[in-house]
Design a protein around this motif. Structure first.
Motif, PDB file in Angstrom:
ATOM      1  N   ALA A  13       1.084  -1.157   0.314  1.00  0.00           N
ATOM      2  CA  ALA A  13       0.207  -0.018  -0.056  1.00  0.00           C
ATOM      3  C   ALA A  13       1.131   1.232  -0.566  1.00  0.00           C
ATOM      4  O   ALA A  13       0.429   2.459  -0.491  1.00  0.00           O
ATOM      5  N   MET A  14       1.853   0.946   1.063  1.00  0.00           N
ATOM      6  CA  MET A  14       2.880   2.201   1.240  1.00  0.00           C
ATOM      7  C   MET A  14       3.696   2.613  -0.206  1.00  0.00           C
ATOM      8  O   MET A  14       3.432   3.875  -0.942  1.00  0.00           O
ATOM      9  N   ALA A  15       3.687   1.651  -1.201  1.00  0.00           N
ATOM     10  CA  ALA A  15       4.633   1.764  -2.070  1.00  0.00           C
ATOM     11  C   ALA A  15       3.562   2.119  -3.151  1.00  0.00           C
ATOM     12  O   ALA A  15       4.214   2.698  -4.113  1.00  0.00           O
ATOM     13  N   LYS A  16       2.893   1.618  -3.185  1.00  0.00           N
ATOM     14  CA  LYS A  16       1.520   2.266  -4.308  1.00  0.00           C
ATOM     15  C   LYS A  16       1.138   3.538  -3.726  1.00  0.00           C
ATOM     16  O   LYS A  16       1.210   4.410  -4.858  1.00  0.00           O
ATOM     17  N   LEU A  17       0.841   4.204  -3.083  1.00  0.00           N
ATOM     18  CA  LEU A  17       0.741   5.039  -2.489  1.00  0.00           C
ATOM     19  C   LEU A  17       2.092   6.307  -2.912  1.00  0.00           C
ATOM     20  O   LEU A  17       1.876   7.773  -3.777  1.00  0.00           O
ATOM     21  N   GLU A  18       2.977   5.864  -2.636  1.00  0.00           N
ATOM     22  CA  GLU A  18       4.589   6.529  -2.931  1.00  0.00           C
ATOM     23  C   GLU A  18       4.317   6.510  -4.262  1.00  0.00           C
ATOM     24  O   GLU A  18       5.321   8.556  -5.210  1.00  0.00           O
ATOM     25  N   LYS A  19       3.876   5.860  -5.407  1.00  0.00           N
ATOM     26  CA  LYS A  19       3.814   5.996  -6.301  1.00  0.00           C
ATOM     27  C   LYS A  19       3.634   6.653  -7.042  1.00  0.00           C
ATOM     28  O   LYS A  19       3.521   8.119  -8.589  1.00  0.00           O
ATOM     29  N   THR A  20       1.923   6.926  -6.074  1.00  0.00           N
ATOM     30  CA  THR A  20       1.137   8.105  -7.040  1.00  0.00           C
ATOM     31  C   THR A  20       1.695   9.034  -6.734  1.00  0.00           C
ATOM     32  O   THR A  20       1.486  10.442  -7.256  1.00  0.00           O
ATOM     33  N   ILE A  21       1.976   9.308  -5.437  1.00  0.00           N
ATOM     34  CA  ILE A  21       2.641  11.080  -5.313  1.00  0.00           C
ATOM     35  C   ILE A  21       3.974  10.708  -6.445  1.00  0.00           C
ATOM     36  O   ILE A  21       3.954  12.512  -6.770  1.00  0.00           O
ATOM     37  N   GLN A  22       4.487  10.481  -6.892  1.00  0.00           N
ATOM     38  CA  GLN A  22       5.631  11.329  -7.671  1.00  0.00           C
ATOM     39  C   GLN A  22       5.319  11.487  -8.771  1.00  0.00           C
ATOM     40  O   GLN A  22       5.460  12.640  -9.498  1.00  0.00           O
ATOM     41  N   ALA A  23       4.041  11.063  -9.116  1.00  0.00           N
ATOM     42  CA  ALA A  23       3.010  11.027 -10.331  1.00  0.00           C
ATOM     43  C   ALA A  23       2.346  12.556 -10.589  1.00  0.00           C
ATOM     44  O   ALA A  23       2.467  13.018 -11.234  1.00  0.00           O
ATOM     45  N   ASP A  24       1.613  12.793  -9.356  1.00  0.00           N
ATOM     46  CA  ASP A  24       1.363  13.970  -8.349  1.00  0.00           C
ATOM     47  C   ASP A  24       1.726  14.099  -7.609  1.00  0.00           C
ATOM     48  O   ASP A  24       0.707  15.165  -6.683  1.00  0.00           O
ATOM     49  N   PRO A  25       2.454  15.229  -6.901  1.00  0.00           N
ATOM     50  CA  PRO A  25       3.096  16.026  -6.101  1.00  0.00           C
ATOM     51  C   PRO A  25       1.877  16.825  -5.443  1.00  0.00           C
ATOM     52  O   PRO A  25       3.155  17.274  -4.403  1.00  0.00           O
ATOM     53  N   ASN A  26       1.460  17.315  -6.351  1.00  0.00           N
ATOM     54  CA  ASN A  26       0.546  18.604  -5.631  1.00  0.00           C
ATOM     55  C   ASN A  26      -0.939  18.389  -5.064  1.00  0.00           C
ATOM     56  O   ASN A  26      -1.586  19.063  -5.047  1.00  0.00           O
ATOM     57  N   ASN A  27      -0.533  16.840  -4.941  1.00  0.00           N
ATOM     58  CA  ASN A  27      -2.247  16.256  -4.651  1.00  0.00           C
ATOM     59  C   ASN A  27      -1.820  16.447  -3.699  1.00  0.00           C
ATOM     60  O   ASN A  27      -1.901  15.485  -2.608  1.00  0.00           O
ATOM     61  N   ALA A  28      -3.196  17.174  -2.921  1.00  0.00           N
ATOM     62  CA  ALA A  28      -2.863  17.645  -1.353  1.00  0.00           C
ATOM     63  C   ALA A  28      -3.637  15.982  -0.333  1.00  0.00           C
ATOM     64  O   ALA A  28      -3.301  15.578   0.130  1.00  0.00           O
ATOM     65  N   SER A  29      -4.697  15.827  -1.245  1.00  0.00           N
ATOM     66  CA  SER A  29      -5.800  14.689  -1.007  1.00  0.00           C
ATOM     67  C   SER A  29      -4.424  13.537  -0.686  1.00  0.00           C
ATOM     68  O   SER A  29      -4.666  12.287   0.771  1.00  0.00           O
ATOM     69  N   LEU A  30      -3.737  13.426  -1.555  1.00  0.00           N
ATOM     70  CA  LEU A  30      -2.785  11.982  -1.396  1.00  0.00           C
ATOM     71  C   LEU A  30      -1.595  12.080  -0.096  1.00  0.00           C
ATOM     72  O   LEU A  30      -1.573  10.748   0.858  1.00  0.00           O
TER      73      LEU A  30
END
Length: 376
Positions: A238-255
């Motif tokens: 889960a953590m890996a998936k979320l961190e990867k998502t943040i890398q793709a969308d670093p300005n997404n506050a919800s993430l």
């Protein structure tokens, strides 16, 4: 003599056919005159006779007569639970015999639109009267007239939920999702219904993945997915998936708000604090981040307070006040976060209760009473 007999036979054949065509015409005339009971009797006679049972006109007329009976102030009593199905059967047969572009076949779509309105109105009447089973049946019939209609799908799901028929409610949401017109709440509710139905973790996680594909920024869906990852010992995944998502969308506050939630569950409190702060930096109106920061500080205060509660009297006399002062620092630190959360969502009951609790601990009685008045 043979010629005379043949002529007589032909005349008899024409007479019989004419009589049955007359039954159809009689049905149409009675329908126009508003005597639907007579129209029904005539068309039933025509539909059963070999000479007229395979004519598009007969079936179309049957459909319109039975449709007129539905909800009629006088002849509505002639309707049964099968009446809508008779109408559908009649129009389907009309298309089969006449094609979509035939004289009668091309009229069917407009009649189905009209039928949809009739059935939906009946569904709403049953819905408002809380006769849930009949409401559900009519919503389904309305959908048969107008497949994929979002109104019938949504309200059909609501009726099924009120009837505690969760599998039926899920089927409505599945159709709504398949229509491509489902909002985020539809996916959320489907997940909740699966959970209420004690569906397997795999079924719930599939529904969450489906929802996140449509609404990748849904905080609720992300948090639920992470909860199931943790429940199934898949926290690292889960953590890996979320961190990867943040890398793709670093300005997404919800993430970042979700990341903080996951870090809390892994007992990385400092990391969670930073993630929530980052969420606020990116989105000053992020309710979840403010609320979770407030809870973090509040829980720190509670943890410190428990130390004092476990002390014997002598120890408390020496160290108790200092510990209480430390606890109050955390309680005080939680206040601006709770207050900001209330500013963003003034009616949120959980935030109101927690803020009242903090005010009470800090001896702010007037503020506590003010918040208490807002609780429902």
């Amino acid at each position: 003599m043979k010629k005379v007999l043949l002529t007589a036979l032909a005349a008899a054949t024409i007479s019989v056919a004419s009589a049955q065509n007359s039954a159809v015409n009689s049905a149409i005339l009675s329908q126009k005159n508003g005597t639907l009971d007579k129209a029904q009797a005539s068309i039933d006679q025509a539909i059963a006779h070999d000479k007229t049972k395979d004519k598009a006109k007969t079936w179309f007329t049957r459909g319109t007569i039975y449709q007129d009976i539905i909800g009629h102030p006088l002849y509505g009593k002639l309707a049964t639970d099968q009446t809508p199905n008779i109408v559908f059967e009649s129009y389907e047969k009309t298309i089969a015999l006449d094609g979509k572009d035939g004289q009668y076949g091309k009229q069917v779509p407009a009649k189905l639109d009209q039928l949809y309105g009739q059935l939906l109105n009946q569904a709403v009447e049953f819905h408002n009267s809380q006769v849930w089973d009949k409401a559900i049946v009519n919503y389904e019939l309305a959908l048969k007239a107008k497949p994929g209609d979002t109104t019938a799908l949504k309200y059909g799901a609501y009726a099924a939920i009120n009837n505690k028929d969760y599998p039926k409610a899920i089927s409505f949401y599945d159709k709504l999702i398949a229509s491509g017109k489902a909002d985020e709440d539809a996916y959320k509710t489907k997940v909740q219904l699966l959970q209420e139905s004690q569906a397997s973790d795999e079924q719930v996680m599939n529904a969450l993945a489906e929802g996140l594909k449509a609404y990748p920024n849904s905080v609720y869906l992300m948090q639920e997915e992470l909860r199931y990852y943790l429940k199934n010992d898949r926290g690292d995944e889960a953590m890996a998936k979320l961190e990867k998502t943040i890398q793709a969308d670093p300005n997404n506050a919800s993430l970042y708000a979700v990341l903080g939630n996951l870090q809390e569950k892994k007992n990385n409190i400092d990391g969670a604090y930073k993630s929530y702060q980052k969420a606020i930096e990116l989105d000053p109106k992020n309710f979840d981040a403010y609320y979770n920061l407030a809870v973090l500080e509040f829980n720190k205060g509670v943890a410190v307070s428990k130390k004092a509660e476990k002390m014997d009297y002598a120890t408390y006399q020496k160290k108790g006040k200092a510990i209480e002062a430390e606890a109050n620092k955390h309680f005080q630190a939680s206040v601006p976060y709770f207050e900001k959360a209330i500013e963003l969502q003034p009616e949120d009951q959980s935030t109101l209760r927690n803020l009242m609790s903090v005010y009470t601990r800090l001896g702010r009685k007037a503020d506590a009473e003010r918040i208490n008045k807002k609780l429902k």
